[in-house]
Design a protein around this motif. Structure first.
Motif, PDB file in Angstrom:
ATOM      1  N   ILE A  16       0.800  -1.322   0.145  1.00 58.86           N
ATOM      2  CA  ILE A  16      -0.035   0.000  -0.051  1.00 58.86           C
ATOM      3  C   ILE A  16       0.872   1.292   0.065  1.00 58.86           C
ATOM      4  N   VAL A  17       0.681   2.242  -1.017  1.00 63.36           N
ATOM      5  CA  VAL A  17       1.279   3.419  -0.844  1.00 63.36           C
ATOM      6  C   VAL A  17       0.296   4.489  -0.374  1.00 63.36           C
ATOM      7  N   ASP A  18       1.032   5.338   0.534  1.00 63.17           N
ATOM      8  CA  ASP A  18       0.337   6.403   1.231  1.00 63.17           C
ATOM      9  C   ASP A  18       1.047   7.669   0.494  1.00 63.17           C
ATOM     10  N   GLY A  19       0.499   8.577   0.184  1.00 60.15           N
ATOM     11  CA  GLY A  19       1.127  10.020  -0.394  1.00 60.15           C
ATOM     12  C   GLY A  19       0.568  10.964   0.732  1.00 60.15           C
ATOM     13  N   CYS A  20       1.111  12.316   0.469  1.00 63.23           N
ATOM     14  CA  CYS A  20       0.759  13.308   1.218  1.00 63.23           C
ATOM     15  C   CYS A  20      -0.582  13.576   1.659  1.00 63.23           C
ATOM     16  N   GLY A  21      -1.536  12.999   0.791  1.00 61.07           N
ATOM     17  CA  GLY A  21      -3.157  13.414   1.443  1.00 61.07           C
ATOM     18  C   GLY A  21      -3.405  12.487   2.393  1.00 61.07           C
ATOM     19  N   THR A  22      -2.605  11.368   2.831  1.00 64.19           N
ATOM     20  CA  THR A  22      -2.736  10.617   4.082  1.00 64.19           C
ATOM     21  C   THR A  22      -2.043  11.221   4.967  1.00 64.19           C
ATOM     22  N   LEU A  23      -0.531  11.175   4.604  1.00 60.76           N
ATOM     23  CA  LEU A  23       0.562  11.771   5.587  1.00 60.76           C
ATOM     24  C   LEU A  23       0.690  13.173   5.928  1.00 60.76           C
ATOM     25  N   GLY A  24      -0.128  14.146   5.217  1.00 63.21           N
ATOM     26  CA  GLY A  24      -0.532  15.355   5.417  1.00 63.21           C
ATOM     27  C   GLY A  24       0.809  16.355   5.236  1.00 63.21           C
ATOM     28  N   SER A  25       1.946  16.044   4.736  1.00 60.19           N
ATOM     29  CA  SER A  25       3.108  16.557   4.242  1.00 60.19           C
ATOM     30  C   SER A  25       3.577  16.341   2.874  1.00 60.19           C
ATOM     31  N   LYS A  26       3.690  17.566   2.406  1.00 59.85           N
ATOM     32  CA  LYS A  26       3.966  17.570   0.733  1.00 59.85           C
ATOM     33  C   LYS A  26       5.544  16.780   0.799  1.00 59.85           C
ATOM     34  N   GLY A  27       5.638  15.926  -0.243  1.00 58.44           N
ATOM     35  CA  GLY A  27       6.989  15.361  -0.535  1.00 58.44           C
ATOM     36  C   GLY A  27       7.250  14.078   0.424  1.00 58.44           C
ATOM     37  N   GLU A  28       6.342  13.592   1.063  1.00 57.02           N
ATOM     38  CA  GLU A  28       6.458  12.490   2.025  1.00 57.02           C
ATOM     39  C   GLU A  28       5.748  11.371   1.377  1.00 57.02           C
ATOM     40  N   LEU A  29       6.254  10.296   1.504  1.00 54.84           N
ATOM     41  CA  LEU A  29       5.580   9.000   0.806  1.00 54.84           C
ATOM     42  C   LEU A  29       5.918   7.835   1.680  1.00 54.84           C
ATOM     43  N   MET A  30       4.829   6.904   2.104  1.00 57.83           N
ATOM     44  CA  MET A  30       5.129   5.814   2.977  1.00 57.83           C
ATOM     45  C   MET A  30       4.530   4.553   1.998  1.00 57.83           C
ATOM     46  N   VAL A  31       5.397   3.453   1.935  1.00 62.90           N
ATOM     47  CA  VAL A  31       5.090   2.233   1.571  1.00 62.90           C
ATOM     48  C   VAL A  31       5.059   1.162   2.667  1.00 62.90           C
ATOM     49  N   LYS A  32       3.967   0.502   2.509  1.00 59.37           N
ATOM     50  CA  LYS A  32       3.457  -0.459   3.616  1.00 59.37           C
ATOM     51  C   LYS A  32       3.259  -1.953   3.103  1.00 59.37           C
ATOM     52  N   ASP A  33       3.422  -2.604   3.789  1.00 52.65           N
ATOM     53  CA  ASP A  33       3.297  -4.354   3.542  1.00 52.65           C
ATOM     54  C   ASP A  33       1.908  -4.713   3.393  1.00 52.65           C
ATOM     55  N   GLY A  34       1.650  -5.668   2.963  1.00 51.61           N
ATOM     56  CA  GLY A  34       0.051  -6.087   2.821  1.00 51.61           C
ATOM     57  C   GLY A  34      -0.779  -6.080   3.809  1.00 51.61           C
ATOM     58  N   GLU A  35      -0.008  -6.180   5.232  1.00 50.04           N
ATOM     59  CA  GLU A  35      -0.790  -5.988   6.621  1.00 50.04           C
ATOM     60  C   GLU A  35      -0.815  -4.694   6.960  1.00 50.04           C
ATOM     61  N   GLY A  36      -0.282  -3.624   6.133  1.00 51.69           N
ATOM     62  CA  GLY A  36      -0.392  -2.304   6.561  1.00 51.69           C
ATOM     63  C   GLY A  36       0.839  -1.631   7.464  1.00 51.69           C
ATOM     64  N   GLU A  37       1.994  -2.560   7.628  1.00 58.22           N
ATOM     65  CA  GLU A  37       2.924  -2.208   8.407  1.00 58.22           C
ATOM     66  C   GLU A  37       4.123  -1.543   7.801  1.00 58.22           C
ATOM     67  N   PRO A  38       4.377  -0.084   8.094  1.00 58.89           N
ATOM     68  CA  PRO A  38       5.428   0.541   7.349  1.00 58.89           C
ATOM     69  C   PRO A  38       6.574  -0.067   7.044  1.00 58.89           C
ATOM     70  N   ILE A  39       6.905  -0.220   5.971  1.00 59.28           N
ATOM     71  CA  ILE A  39       8.295  -0.734   5.572  1.00 59.28           C
ATOM     72  C   ILE A  39       9.420   0.267   4.868  1.00 59.28           C
ATOM     73  N   LEU A  40       8.790   1.418   4.254  1.00 56.25           N
ATOM     74  CA  LEU A  40       9.736   2.210   3.461  1.00 56.25           C
ATOM     75  C   LEU A  40       8.976   3.546   3.615  1.00 56.25           C
ATOM     76  N   SER A  41       9.910   4.545   4.050  1.00 60.37           N
ATOM     77  CA  SER A  41       9.415   5.921   4.326  1.00 60.37           C
ATOM     78  C   SER A  41      10.346   6.823   3.253  1.00 60.37           C
ATOM     79  N   ILE A  42       9.652   7.644   2.453  1.00 65.86           N
ATOM     80  CA  ILE A  42      10.314   8.385   1.478  1.00 65.86           C
ATOM     81  C   ILE A  42       9.922   9.726   1.593  1.00 65.86           C
ATOM     82  N   SER A  43      11.093  10.760   1.287  1.00 59.12           N
ATOM     83  CA  SER A  43      10.868  12.007   1.675  1.00 59.12           C
ATOM     84  C   SER A  43      11.850  12.866   0.414  1.00 59.12           C
ATOM     85  N   LYS A  44      11.204  13.864   0.055  1.00 56.31           N
ATOM     86  CA  LYS A  44      12.085  14.682  -0.810  1.00 56.31           C
ATOM     87  C   LYS A  44      12.700  15.517   0.005  1.00 56.31           C
TER      88      LYS A  44
END
Length: 173
Positions: A46-74
């Motif tokens: 699951i990939v969440d962007g700033c609409g979920t995270l509330g910060s521009k240039g912030e992305l989150m990749v989660k596994d199929g269980e919804g656990e965060p595995i990768l945090s990406i920032s500009k």
């Protein structure tokens, strides 16, 4: 002999080519981003962007269980403002919540619309993944990516999330 190329983790590498299907979420549904499934329609990422995270240039990749595995920032700031390229950093997230830099990518400021038919190659120009819209559901909100055997699927999805954000798609504010 193991020929895995882990970036985020070896657990996201497969011994065979893997087809993943991507379905974009509209910004009004769960803040945008996209959902990645396998061919049996099980959620893999699951990939969440700033609409979920509330910060521009912030992305989150989660596994199929919804656990965060990768945090990406500009990266931003004065140094970034003087640069001709944006830098994106990807951090793996361990069970203690600590972040470890696992990759860094740059993009040109003069990008045009994202083409859903593209190829991701490694430093030796070997094809790592191919993204497209032909043959599966099609349309702007559905596309697929085939990740070659041994390559880190979480990393590839992270790269796709960055491309999505660069081109103003579902992960961007």
């Amino acid at each position: 002999m193991d020929k895995s190329v882990p970036v985020v983790s070896k657990i996201f590498c497969s011994g065979a080519p893997t087809m993943l299907m991507i379905r974009r979420r509209p910004a009004v549904v769960n803040g945008g981003g996209f959902v990645v499934t396998d061919l049996s329609h099980s959620i893999v990422f699951i990939v969440d962007g700033c609409g979920t995270l509330g910060s521009k240039g912030e992305l989150m990749v989660k596994d199929g269980e919804g656990e965060p595995i990768l945090s990406i920032s500009k990266k931003g700031g004065i140094v970034q403002a003087l640069s001709t390229r944006n830098r994106w950093n990807g951090y793996s997230m361990d069970y203690q919540g600590k972040n470890k830099l696992v990759f860094s990518l740059t993009d040109p400021k003069s990008c045009t619309a994202q083409d859903r038919d593209c190829t991701i190659v490694d430093c030796t120009r070997k094809i790592v993944a191919q993204m497209g819209k032909k043959g599966l559901m099609g349309g702007k909100d559905f596309y697929h990516v085939e990740v070659q055997s041994g390559y880190d699927q979480a990393f590839i999805i992270g790269v796709m999330a960055i491309l999505d954000s660069i081109h103003g798609e579902s992960t961007r504010c």
